[in-house]
Design an enzyme around this catalytic site. Structure first.
Site, PDB file in Angstrom:
ATOM      1  N   GLY A 157     -55.669 -58.930  38.218  1.00  0.00           N
ATOM      2  CA  GLY A 157     -54.589 -58.210  38.877  1.00  0.00           C
ATOM      3  C   GLY A 157     -53.840 -57.274  37.948  1.00  0.00           C
ATOM      4  N   LYS A 215     -49.060 -59.376  26.548  1.00  0.00           N
ATOM      5  CA  LYS A 215     -49.270 -58.217  25.678  1.00  0.00           C
ATOM      6  C   LYS A 215     -47.974 -57.519  25.239  1.00  0.00           C
ATOM      7  CE  LYS A 215     -49.833 -55.109  29.611  1.00  0.00           C
ATOM      8  NZ  LYS A 215     -50.699 -54.150  30.298  1.00  0.00           N
ATOM      9  N   LYS A 246     -53.464 -53.845  17.749  1.00  0.00           N
ATOM     10  CA  LYS A 246     -52.361 -54.603  17.140  1.00  0.00           C
ATOM     11  C   LYS A 246     -52.840 -55.880  16.458  1.00  0.00           C
ATOM     12  CE  LYS A 246     -48.917 -52.760  20.317  1.00  0.00           C
ATOM     13  NZ  LYS A 246     -49.795 -51.666  20.782  1.00  0.00           N
ATOM     14  N   LYS A 267     -53.938 -62.265  19.187  1.00  0.00           N
ATOM     15  CA  LYS A 267     -55.163 -61.553  19.572  1.00  0.00           C
ATOM     16  C   LYS A 267     -56.201 -61.599  18.440  1.00  0.00           C
ATOM     17  CE  LYS A 267     -54.879 -59.579  23.730  1.00  0.00           C
ATOM     18  NZ  LYS A 267     -55.940 -59.699  24.746  1.00  0.00           N
ATOM     19  N   VAL A 306     -45.180 -47.237  27.566  1.00  0.00           N
ATOM     20  CA  VAL A 306     -44.068 -46.331  27.305  1.00  0.00           C
ATOM     21  C   VAL A 306     -43.949 -45.223  28.362  1.00  0.00           C
ATOM     22  CG1 VAL A 306     -45.388 -44.757  25.810  1.00  0.00           C
ATOM     23  CG2 VAL A 306     -42.945 -45.052  25.441  1.00  0.00           C
TER      24      VAL A 306
END
Length: 607
Positions: free
Chosen positions: A288, A365, A407, A419, A452
């Protein structure tokens, strides 16, 4: 009633043109067509010409055409009607009656009909165009970039469509042969280098980029030139999208940040993708979310036997299910509401459906949010990934593709570190499993939730200010569709244990992104909307990286996908460290960070 009067008027006009032009033709040739011995010839000829002219007018439907929008086909109809109305009566009187009517009468007759039939119609169209343009004098003045077929189509629609509050002023085109010429009465001012000057001298409010077949890099270059002006930017979509639309002007949209990236469409190896997806049961976790839902959209055309949509939020799963069912009605879809942290639930799902290909996109995240909730980041990103990956091994999945992030490289955040641990775990698992485990690492995606761009758009809509963390903050960006397309493509290259790195193009300064977005929205940065610097947030760093120091970089057959060299990871040691991580869940953040630092030595806490 008005339409009936209009039809009768046009038929009468055309019949008058036929008879009057014939009279003029006889007069030019004989000086007195009604005098002896010619009156019978003139009257017979006129009756024949009138009958043929009426038939041709009705046959060519000249009385049913809207001459305000007349074009080549309308002019061709008039020429055809004049040709047959001239030739057939001429042949009849010469062959049937044996009269020797001069050929100049035929020539003058046809020329007269063309002039008398086309003239009033063209004058009416010119009047309508002029009146329409004058009536919209207060509208926005538009400069169209591209004087080709698309640009001229846009100009024609804008000139004729009175409901659109935009009036075209002229064109910009790099073709030197078009310079100083005009299209629909609009001048071609010059090439792209003239855009700033023309925009200022012609008081342009809006620039429309009408180059649907030009490369993305060229479009990006043109947009960068246009950004120096104060005009609002709009763009015509690609040719496929334009063909699907019903009107060119309706398909014109605002220039988006995606257009600024300037990357050409991705070359996809459809055969390789079909080989590992077609006819298979495919599981997408986090289906989703932004990445997960796009994975589902792009996997569906490759005809998997069954597509499993697994997610924690019922609303988002419902929405993607409805979208897929509408777009791919024959696709077999199974929706699974489950949390990747629930090992028992995952085992039940894998046992029931036996997925052969797994795309693991479920993750927390949001960097600053995870800094404040480190235990939740670890449970979802580390143990959730561990659960899904081990179930893939346990139930014999062929391929496991993990969605990672830049990242994870020399991380400064909890999210990035979790991660990285997940990457390390699947690499260690790959060495002991028949399942091919790979990770795909990329940077920020435009338009994803929490990214952003949506935040900037909200701030602009409210009138500002737009907040940027730091003037030197730099990030890699990619659109969601192109990132997902490369993820699926990378899965085709999997041999096991690789970390695929996507070519993200050039890094972009966040402050430049904010400035561009303000300009593209029709405002002037620093005047209409301010940009404020709020300071680097916890866990963030100024520059993102795509490779750790230990990873070399090798290419693949795809020019946008690279491979980081697999690291030698001892699974026993890693499992031991992960158990230690499990023991500190819920404890003080500093204790958690200490264990993370031991697991990932390159982790630097900048909070």
């Amino acid at each position: 009633m008005v339409a009936a009067y209009r039809t009768r008027f046009l038929i009468a006009l055309d019949l008058s043109a036929v008879v009057l032009s014939l009279a003029v033709a006889f007069w030019l040739q004989t000086s007195s067509p009604w005098m002896e011995p010619r009156p019978f010839m003139w009257l017979t000829y006129a009756l024949l010409a009138g009958g043929v002219g009426l038939f041709c007018t009705l046959r060519m439907k000249l009385h049913l055409r809207i001459w305000q929008y007349a074009g080549v086909s309308e002019m061709f109809s008039i020429l055809s009607a004049a040709l047959w109305t001239g030739l057939l009566p001429y042949a009849a009187v010469n062959i049937l009656f044996g009269w020797n009517v001069p050929k100049l009468i035929l020539l003058h007759h046809m020329m007269g009909m063309i002039f008398m039939m086309a003239g009033p119609r063209l004058l009416w169209r010119a009047f309508c165009d002029k009146f329409s343009t004058r009536r919209r004098k207060g509208s926005h003045r538009a400069l169209i970039i591209g004087a080709g077929s698309c640009g001229t189509l846009i100009a024609k629609e804008l000139l004729q469509n009175e409901t659109v509050a935009v009036v075209p002023v002229g064109f910009i085109d790099d073709d030197p042969y078009k310079k100083q010429l005009s299209v629909y009465g609009l001048p071609v001012f010059g090439g792209r280098d003239d855009i700033p000057r023309i925009t200022e001298t012609e008081d342009i409010d809006e620039i429309i980029i009408a180059l649907p077949s030009v490369s993305k890099s060229q479009i990006s270059h043109i947009i960068n030139i246009c950004k120096s002006t104060k005009a609002r930017l709009k763009i015509v979509p690609d040719l496929h999208e334009l063909i699907q639309g019903q009107g060119a002007v309706r398909r014109v949209r605002d220039v988006s940040v995606e257009d600024l990236l300037g990357r050409d469409p991705i070359r996809t190896d459809l055969a390789h993708i079909a080989n590992y997806v077609e006819g298979k049961t495919v599981l997408v976790t986090g289906a989703g979310g932004s990445i997960g839902s796009e994975l589902c959209r792009q996997i569906a055309p490759f005809a998997p036997d069954k597509l499993l949509l697994l997610g924690h939020g019922e609303n988002s799963i419902y929405l993607i299910e409805m979208e897929l069912l509408n777009t791919f009605p024959d696709l077999r879809i199974e929706t699974v509401i489950a949390d990747v942290q629930d090992r028992k639930r995952l085992e039940d799902v894998f046992a029931k459906y036996r997925p052969q290909v797994v795309f693991h996109a479920a993750a927390h995240k949001h960097v600053p949010l995870m800094e404040r909730n480190p235990s939740e980041a670890i449970k979802n990103n580390v143990f959730g990934t561990k659960n899904v990956a081990e179930c893939a091994d346990l139930f014999g999945a062929e391929r496991f593709v993990f969605i990672s992030t830049d990242k994870a490289v020399n991380p400064t955040s909890i999210m990035g570190t979790t991660k990285r641990i997940a990457e390390m775990f699947i690499q260690s698992l790959d060495k002991h499993s028949k399942t091919k485990y790979v990770a795909v690492r990329f940077g920020n995606v435009l338009g994803s939730r929490g990214s952003v761009i949506p935040r900037f758009k909200e701030q602009i809509a409210k009138g500002g200010p737009v907040t940027v963390t730091h003037p030197e903050m730099v990030r890699y960006f990619m659109t969601i569709p192109e990132a997902v397309q490369l993820v699926i493509q990378a899965g085709a290259f999997a041999k096991g244990g690789e970390i695929f790195i996507l070519d993200m193009g050039k890094p972009v300064k966040i402050v430049d992104l904010a400035t561009d977005l303000i300009r593209l929205s029709g405002y002037e940065p620093g005047i209409d909307i301010d940009i404020q610097f709020s300071g680097i947030r916890e866990g963030e760093k100024l520059y993102e990286e795509l490779l750790t120091n230990e990873e070399g970089l090798s290419s693949t057959v795809h020019d946008r996908i690279f491979i980081g060299k697999p690291m030698q990871i001892n699974r026993t040691e890693l499992e031991f460290e992960i158990r230690k991580l499990e023991q500190v869940l819920g404890q003080h953040p500093e204790q958690i960070r200490a264990v993370l630092k031991h697991l990932v030595p390159s982790y630097r806490n900048v909070s």
